[in-house]
Enzyme design. Structure first.
Site, short mmCIF file in Angstrom:
data_model
loop_
_atom_site.label_atom_id
_atom_site.label_comp_id
_atom_site.label_asym_id
_atom_site.label_seq_id
_atom_site.Cartn_x
_atom_site.Cartn_y
_atom_site.Cartn_z
N GLY A 117 3.50 -4.02 -8.48
CA GLY A 117 2.23 -4.43 -7.86
C GLY A 117 1.47 -5.36 -8.80
O GLY A 117 0.24 -5.38 -8.84
N GLY A 135 -1.52 -7.99 -7.80
CA GLY A 135 -2.78 -7.56 -7.20
C GLY A 135 -3.96 -7.72 -8.14
O GLY A 135 -3.84 -8.28 -9.24
N GLN A 136 -5.11 -7.18 -7.70
CA GLN A 136 -6.35 -7.36 -8.47
C GLN A 136 -6.22 -6.74 -9.87
O GLN A 136 -6.61 -7.36 -10.86
CB GLN A 136 -7.53 -6.70 -7.73
CG GLN A 136 -8.87 -7.10 -8.31
CD GLN A 136 -10.03 -6.19 -7.89
OE1 GLN A 136 -9.84 -5.20 -7.19
NE2 GLN A 136 -11.22 -6.53 -8.34
N ILE A 147 5.99 -7.07 -4.24
CA ILE A 147 6.71 -7.39 -3.00
C ILE A 147 6.66 -8.90 -2.73
O ILE A 147 7.48 -9.43 -1.98
CB ILE A 147 6.13 -6.57 -1.83
CG1 ILE A 147 7.13 -6.50 -0.68
CG2 ILE A 147 4.78 -7.10 -1.38
CD1 ILE A 147 6.84 -5.41 0.34
N ASP A 159 10.31 -4.28 -3.47
CA ASP A 159 9.56 -3.42 -2.55
C ASP A 159 9.67 -2.01 -3.12
O ASP A 159 10.79 -1.48 -3.24
CB ASP A 159 10.19 -3.51 -1.14
CG ASP A 159 9.46 -2.60 -0.15
OD1 ASP A 159 8.64 -1.76 -0.58
OD2 ASP A 159 9.73 -2.74 1.06
N ILE A 160 8.56 -1.39 -3.47
CA ILE A 160 8.60 -0.08 -4.12
C ILE A 160 9.26 0.98 -3.22
O ILE A 160 9.74 2.01 -3.71
CB ILE A 160 7.19 0.36 -4.58
CG1 ILE A 160 7.23 1.66 -5.38
CG2 ILE A 160 6.23 0.51 -3.42
CD1 ILE A 160 8.14 1.68 -6.54
N TYR A 203 -6.46 6.96 2.75
CA TYR A 203 -6.32 6.52 1.36
C TYR A 203 -6.71 7.65 0.40
O TYR A 203 -5.96 7.97 -0.53
CB TYR A 203 -7.23 5.30 1.16
CG TYR A 203 -7.32 4.74 -0.24
CD1 TYR A 203 -6.22 4.12 -0.82
CD2 TYR A 203 -8.52 4.79 -0.95
CE1 TYR A 203 -6.32 3.57 -2.11
CE2 TYR A 203 -8.62 4.23 -2.21
CZ TYR A 203 -7.52 3.62 -2.79
OH TYR A 203 -7.63 3.07 -4.04
N LYS A 244 -4.42 9.72 -2.25
CA LYS A 244 -4.72 9.77 -3.70
C LYS A 244 -4.85 11.22 -4.16
O LYS A 244 -4.38 11.58 -5.23
CB LYS A 244 -6.00 8.99 -4.01
CG LYS A 244 -5.86 7.47 -3.85
CD LYS A 244 -4.87 6.89 -4.84
CE LYS A 244 -4.79 5.37 -4.77
NZ LYS A 244 -3.70 4.81 -5.58
#
Ligand code: NAD
Ligand code: AKB
Length: 319
Positions: A8, A11-12, A35, A52-53, A142, A146
């Site tokens: 990833g 990403g941010q 990805i 792709d995880i 989400y 988590k």
């Protein structure tokens, strides 16, 4: 020489963590993956794989081929995007974690970082100075993923000796890449719009307080936690950490001090309902005591750096 894999990386958080780890350990030790077909990271170039995880077989091949011993798993759907596709969010957020934890259980990798979020908390959690250990009844897919992920990390640590470490990040604010579909994204978007045309319409109400942090602090926390001696990492579900808290109104006032013409208005959408269930502020005393966490940025320092560095073109390229 063992290597570190970031999943990833585009990403941010990934874009800045990849650079942070490359600066600390040397670019030859870092493998980035996402990805996306190619990397956009130009500073500190590192070896990059498209991954792709959910493809556990390819993950294992890369890990063995590159002699990876440490994994930072950042691939996930964030709160707002996850609400639009709950079953896929559950699959990605949980199966991705199992694919990595199982490599550690098999002894192929030694150490795992997996991020949790303030989204593990819910409407029944104490809202102010939310404690490390408290009621957690999240209402978003989400947050549920988590919270379950935290329990699995703890389970793998207790039952299989996996060295997994985690932080409950608050909303993260950065200028290198755009945020990826969260409820706290307004606090990044606002800077692009303030610089581009001096106004912003917030998708959260004026008075919605949320815990936030500047990315530089979050990256330092992540690297410090991963470098801490194993016996100082007491919580193996995840650690609360805090930077500062603000409302859209308070952030707008801080921006106005630098850009007096700046205007904000409010058009709350579905993300308001998510934000209403999250804490106002976080108690991070265990992270401070156990592994020395200490944030450097306050609201004013963050606003100054953001206004100096955001490039509004990035926002319009993404549209
Ligand atoms: P992001 O959406 O910006 O980045 C996620 C990256 O994962 C993207 O580059 C995406 O292309 C990649 N990705 C998506 N699906 C993938 C897949 N199947 N395989 C491989 N890569 C895939 O998210 P972020 O803000 O960088 O967050 C990273 C992690 O930190 C997430 O677990 C998130 O829940 C957590 N977190 C972030 C924040 C925040 O404010 N940014 C706060 C709390 C927790
Ligand atoms: C989101 O808003 O979904 C993230 C987070 C706080 O987990 N920024």
């Amino acid at each position: 020489m063992h290597k570190i894999l970031i999943i990833g990386s585009e990403g941010q958080i990934g874009t800045e963590l990849t650079i942070g780890l490359a600066k600390k350990y040397g670019h030859e030790k870092i493998i980035a993956s996402d990805i996306k077909s190619e990397t956009a990271i130009e500073a500190f170039p590192v070896k990059y794989y498209q991954l792709d995880i959910l493809d556990g077989k390819k993950l294992k091949e890369i890990v063995l081929e590159e002699q990876v011993k440490e994994v930072y798993l950042l691939a996930a759907l964030l709160s707002a995007t996850a609400e639009k596709n709950p079953s896929f969010a559950w699959e990605l957020n949980m199966q991705g974690l199992f694919n990595v934890l199982n490599l550690a259980k098999e002894g192929i990798i030694n150490k795992v970082f997996w991020p949790s979020s303030i989204a593990v908390f819910g409407p029944s959690t104490p809202k102010d100075a939310t404690p490390q250990q408290t009621i957690m009844e999240p209402t978003t897919v989400y947050g549920i993923s988590k919270q379950a992920g935290e329990q699995w990390c703890n389970y793998y640590h207790k039952n299989y000796g996996v060295d997994v470490r985690s932080i409950r990040y608050p909303g993260l604010i950065s200028y290198t890449s755009l945020p990826g579909g969260g409820t706290t994204d307004y606090a990044v978007d606002i800077f692009y719009h303030a610089k581009a045309n001096g106004e912003y319409t917030s998708f959260l109400e004026k008075d919605t307080a949320l815990p936030m942090m500047f990315m530089e602090d979050a990256i330092r926390a992540t690297i410090d936690l991963m470098s801490a001696p194993a016996d100082t990492v007491i919580h193996r579900n995840s650690y609360n950490i805090a930077g500062f808290s603000f409302t859209p109104d308070k952030l707008a006032q801080a921006i106005k001090k630098k850009l007096p013409e700046f205007k904000i208005d409010y058009a709350p959408d579905f993300r308001q309902k998510i934000a209403d269930t999250w804490p106002n502020s976080i108690d991070d005393s265990d992270a401070r005591k156990h592994w020395g966490w200490n944030p450097k940025f306050d609201l004013e320092a963050m606003v100054e750096v953001m206004l100096e560095n955001v490039n509004p073109n990035l926002l319009f390229q993404g549209q």
